[in-house]
Design an enzyme around this catalytic site. Structure first.
Site, mmCIF file in Angstrom:
data_model
loop_
_atom_site.group_PDB
_atom_site.id
_atom_site.type_symbol
_atom_site.label_atom_id
_atom_site.label_comp_id
_atom_site.label_asym_id
_atom_site.label_seq_id
_atom_site.Cartn_x
_atom_site.Cartn_y
_atom_site.Cartn_z
ATOM 1 N N ASP A 268 -5.229 6.258 3.513
ATOM 2 C CA ASP A 268 -6.503 5.754 2.996
ATOM 3 C C ASP A 268 -6.943 4.508 3.752
ATOM 4 O OD1 ASP A 268 -6.483 7.749 1.041
ATOM 5 O OD2 ASP A 268 -5.404 6.469 -0.375
ATOM 6 N N HIS B 152 -3.705 -6.508 1.130
ATOM 7 C CA HIS B 152 -2.434 -5.929 0.702
ATOM 8 C C HIS B 152 -1.699 -6.936 -0.180
ATOM 9 C CE1 HIS B 152 -2.357 -2.866 4.216
ATOM 10 N NE2 HIS B 152 -2.754 -2.291 3.110
ATOM 11 N N HIS C 216 -0.179 4.514 0.543
ATOM 12 C CA HIS C 216 -1.542 5.023 0.730
ATOM 13 C C HIS C 216 -2.086 4.650 2.117
ATOM 14 C CE1 HIS C 216 -2.173 0.921 -0.625
ATOM 15 N NE2 HIS C 216 -3.436 0.989 -0.272
ATOM 16 N N GLY D 276 -6.567 -0.318 -4.548
ATOM 17 C CA GLY D 276 -6.489 0.481 -3.325
ATOM 18 C C GLY D 276 -5.773 1.813 -3.503
ATOM 19 N N ASP E 266 -1.116 -6.241 5.676
ATOM 20 C CA ASP E 266 0.288 -6.642 5.815
ATOM 21 C C ASP E 266 0.966 -5.626 6.723
ATOM 22 O OD1 ASP E 266 2.923 -7.357 5.653
ATOM 23 O OD2 ASP E 266 3.128 -6.954 3.510
#
Length: 128
Positions: free
Chosen positions: A95, A12, A92, A60, A85
């Site tokens: 996902d 992240h 998202h 991502g 994180d």
């Protein structure tokens, strides 16, 4: 246990520096593996470790998590290292959850933080 062939690396936004440093620290081990990464994470890893061969997928939010999930489902990814994180909301997020579910369903080693990733890349930890 057979040797690992491919490691997927994802981080992240607030963890990308940690992932780049992790890759630097483990560059020798990672150089013996095929590395796939989401777009931005892969770019940061390449900046930190120019000698690594990193296949960069989409970012991502643009489908990179799903691309890696498909690679897990087809047996192309043997380990997932995803520096998550937990303090920042992700648009998202579904996902991300699907990716973690696939790693669990297909029973591949998965690290969601640096401490676990360090253990997974310890020489001999997975018989590799």
């Amino acid at each position: 246990m057979t040797a690992l062939k491919c490691i997927a690396l994802i981080a992240h936004d607030q963890k990308k520096d940690d992932m780049a440093e992790f890759a630097r620290r483990h560059e020798a081990e990672l150089s013996r593996r095929r590395i796939v990464a989401t777009g931005t994470t892969g770019g940061r890893i390449k900046e930190a470790c120019p000698s690594l061969d990193v296949t960069r997928l989409k970012s991502g939010p643009l489908g990179g998590d799903q691309q890696i999930g498909a690679m897990i489902a087809t047996g192309e990814v043997d380990m997932l290292i995803f520096f998550v994180d937990p303090l920042t909301s992700m648009p998202h997020d579904v996902d991300v959850k699907a990716l973690m579910r696939l790693a669990t369903v297909y029973d591949i080693p998965m690290a969601l933080n640096r401490a676990t990733a360090e253990i997974l890349l310890t020489p001999g930890a997975l018989g590799a």
